[in-house]
Enzyme design. Structure first.
Site, PDB file in Angstrom:
ATOM      1  N   GLY A 151       0.822  -1.193   0.000  1.00  0.00           N
ATOM      2  CA  GLY A 151       0.000   0.000   0.000  1.00  0.00           C
ATOM      3  C   GLY A 151       0.861   1.249   0.000  1.00  0.00           C
ATOM      4  CB  CYS A 247       3.955   8.754   1.824  1.00  0.00           C
ATOM      5  SG  CYS A 247       5.153   7.709   2.674  1.00  0.00           S
TER       6      CYS A 247
END
Length: 291
Positions: A151, A247
């Site tokens: 993820g 991120c």
């Protein structure tokens, strides 16, 4: 019959599969083996609690060689093997994760892989695209680039960063990915607290000190077996992060244990704190892999 049920619950609670239960036919009293097979279709209906210590007495001495189950039946805690890999390439870490994930096919084989990586940028499965031109530019910096099935979005791994890959069957803990990620975050918050650093979570996954991320978390979970994990900045060269939006979170920065404490905090110094916090948060027994 009640004692048999306790032992069967021990097998099933720790994540044993039907083939593995059958493999113990010659080492476990028939009454227990048969009861395990009967209960195989009722796993979800069983109410798990602490296994009665008296149940251990039903297992004969020949079963004592199975240390993991023996320990679980006595303490109620899963056993997790700590594997210290040192400095390894990202590709090698992927190979080893695959190996440890496959071990779960024949029964509980929880592992905690600890390592540092050679410089590498990795992308996750989130929807934001990463054109080949951007990834090629990153590779020119001297780092490898890998697309992954974890993820999250893009991040950096490199020396001075403690990377932890838990390979767990959540059936032995709690069958909830949300719970698992939260426990990873709480583990790192506990580590930071041990260094006197106040760290928190946010709506964005990971652990933060103010507006700066100190630990990235990105996992994969298939059939409740986890892989990938977390990366805690210890004395990482943070300049590597300046070439990306870590991120994919705009307007935020990165930090490290060393930056926050204004002294050098190595991966080696951090590992014992991580292991203590992990064992506490996941209520498990850690055992070092024999080298």
């Amino acid at each position: 019959m009640v004692k048999d049920l306790h032992v069967c619950s021990a097998f099933l609670r720790v994540g044993f599969t039907l083939p593995l239960i059958q493999s113990f036919t010659n080492r476990v009293p028939d009454s227990i083996t048969n009861r395990c097979l009967e209960l195989n279709t009722q796993w979800e209906q069983l109410t798990w609690g602490s296994v009665s210590c008296s149940a251990v007495g039903l297992v004969d001495d020949r079963f004592a060689s199975c240390a993991t189950v023996e320990f679980w039946m006595q303490s109620g805690r899963p056993v997790v093997e700590v594997v210290r890999l040192g400095l390894v390439s990202y590709q090698e870490a992927l190979r080893l994760q695959h190996f440890y994930v496959n071990r779960h096919r024949s029964g509980p084989a929880h592992a905690l892989l600890l390592c540092q990586h050679l410089p590498v940028y990795t992308t996750g499965i989130r929807n934001k695209p990463y054109p080949a031109s951007l990834l090629n530019q990153l590779s020119l910096l001297g780092a490898e680039v890998h697309r992954t099935n974890r993820g999250g979005l893009i991040t950096f791994h490199g020396p001075g960063q403690l990377v932890c890959y838990p390979v767990l069957n959540l059936s032995s803990f709690k069958k909830s990915v949300r719970w698992y990620v939260c426990e990873l975050e709480k583990t790192i918050i506990s580590v930071c607290n041990r260094f006197g650093i106040e760290a928190v979570t946010s709506p964005d996954t990971g652990v933060w000190v103010g507006d700066n991320k100190i630990c990235a978390i990105g996992i994969h979970c298939g059939r409740y077996v986890t892989s990938h994990g977390l990366a805690l900045n210890c004395n990482t060269d943070l300049l590597w992060f300046s070439h990306i939006v870590p991120c994919g979170i705009e307007g935020k920065g990165v930090t490290s244990l060393s930056t926050e404490l204004q002294r050098d905090v190595s991966v080696e110094e951090t590992i014992p704190h991580l292991l203590d916090a992990f064992a506490d948060r996941f209520n498990c027994q850690l055992t070092d892999k024999d080298n």
